[in-house]
Design an enzyme around this catalytic site. Sequence first.
Site: not given
Ligand code: GBH
Length: 499
Positions: A62, A75, A100, A145, A189-190, A329, A331, A396
């Site tokens: 906001h 929102d 989850r 979270h 979380n994280e 988690n 990615y 994740e």
């Molecule tokens: C998860 O975090 C979250 O738990 C989730 O809420 C989110 O929607 C999902 O991922 C997708 O993003 O790689 O050094 O450039 C992942 C969170 C996002 C943390 C990217 C690090 C970039 C840092 N990550 N962020 S870097």
Amino acid sequence: MTSYSFLRAAFSVIFAVTYVFANDTLSFPQGFLLGTATSAYQIEGGWNINGKGESVWDRWTHDNPNLILDHSNGDVACDSYHKYKEDVQLLKDMEVDFYRFSVSWTRILPTGYPNVINQDGINYYKNLINELLANNIEPFITLYHWDHPEYLDKMGGWTNSLMVEWISNYARVVFKELGPKVKYFTTINEPADVCQGVATDKVAPGKNLGSPGKYLCMHNILKAHAKIYHIYQTEFRKQQKGQVGIVISCPGAFPKTPNDTAAVDAIFQFVCGWVAHPIFSKTGDYPEIIKAHIADNSKLDGYPASLLPTFSPKWVQYIKGSADFFGLNHYTSKLVETVPRVEGERWYDYSGVKQTIDPSWPKSAADWLRVVPDGLRQVINLISKQYDRPPIFVMENGFADECCTSDSSRISYLRSYMKAMLSAIYEDGCNVKSYTAWSLLDNFEWADGYKVRFGLVNVDFTNPNRTRTPKLSMNWYKTVIKTRRIDSIFESPDVVNIP
Ligand code: GBH
């Protein structure tokens, strides 16, 4: 034996071997759990209705629409506050083993404290849990979270050690009210990403305190996690018989120059070990390399003591072993290199490791997310080796794009990462128990707003109904869950490199 029957016998042996081999490496082990995930602020909406209090993400979006890519906020989000039954129908259609989701602290405790328990919030989660159970889906709760109460943040949030008490009191309410029907909990979380909101002014609550604030935040989070675990252990475990873990983000790391394994080790400790070592290692406490680097460099920078806070031996013991499973988690990965310290310059948070991206790695719609499936196998192995094969729950894993229900890139990503995970199980002997695709729905992707999408299901954010449309990836995942296998006949085209 005639040559014909010999041939036939030979063929059937080859067939059997091929079948067994394929079966071993592309099927999920018995009892393996497949699910999907969301979090409260990212999907629920209903930010101020029926007694809900304000969270840091409510306030942040906001006050700072300019810091959200499309100037949006949560929102309404996916309006899952009203549409949770539809969400459960999607989950049922996929026949996931578990779902989850996270509980919004301020929906249950509007003041942040348990002096007021908002019955509407309790009912919302009870209804969701009942709906899941009625459809044969195990609820998997994330207690926190990222969306803590704004009021408590005004009093310091994660920089105030009283946060340990505040979140513990909240957790106790959740265990008491929702625990009887829930077998799986994760606490926080994280943590490292939550602490980015203390270190920087880019994400909530944007305290902009730099590394000292970040170290303090993590210190309090680790204590909070352990305290919540012990509350479950002493007050609830006997009756509820559930499991409690924590969710840690561990990216992969590959050396920029082949021999720089020191950089790989250091960055694993600084990113993943920072959270994991105090909980999962035999000795407890922060990794030695973190303690040493931060102490030396704090001194060189003229601080009277290390910027890394220290745990008393009592806290080391209390935190050590405070998890029933390792929630992971994962990615993406980074290229890493050891770099010398330059006086007067920030030295990569004292890790001494510079992180970059290999431009050849396929892109996604999120600039931080490149497709590197081997990274998942690598971190599962590192975790297994460092912490003596804890049960790992992949909590994740997912791919970002900007559109469409024909998301073959997502299928390709998910399949390649699942395959890497199965290699870690079958070829490397790691103890992985579950896989979670992030996310069930396209949702509020924090600073990326609704532009960057992770869902197996498309959500139309321009429609007041927030219409849900399954993507190809949802149907693909459904087949995976039904067959318990990532068959090559479902192989999709290679990842499309997003320009
Ligand atoms: C998860 O975090 C979250 O738990 C989730 O809420 C989110 O929607 C999902 O991922 C997708 O993003 O790689 O050094 O450039 C992942 C969170 C996002 C943390 C990217 C690090 C970039 C840092 N990550 N962020 S870097």
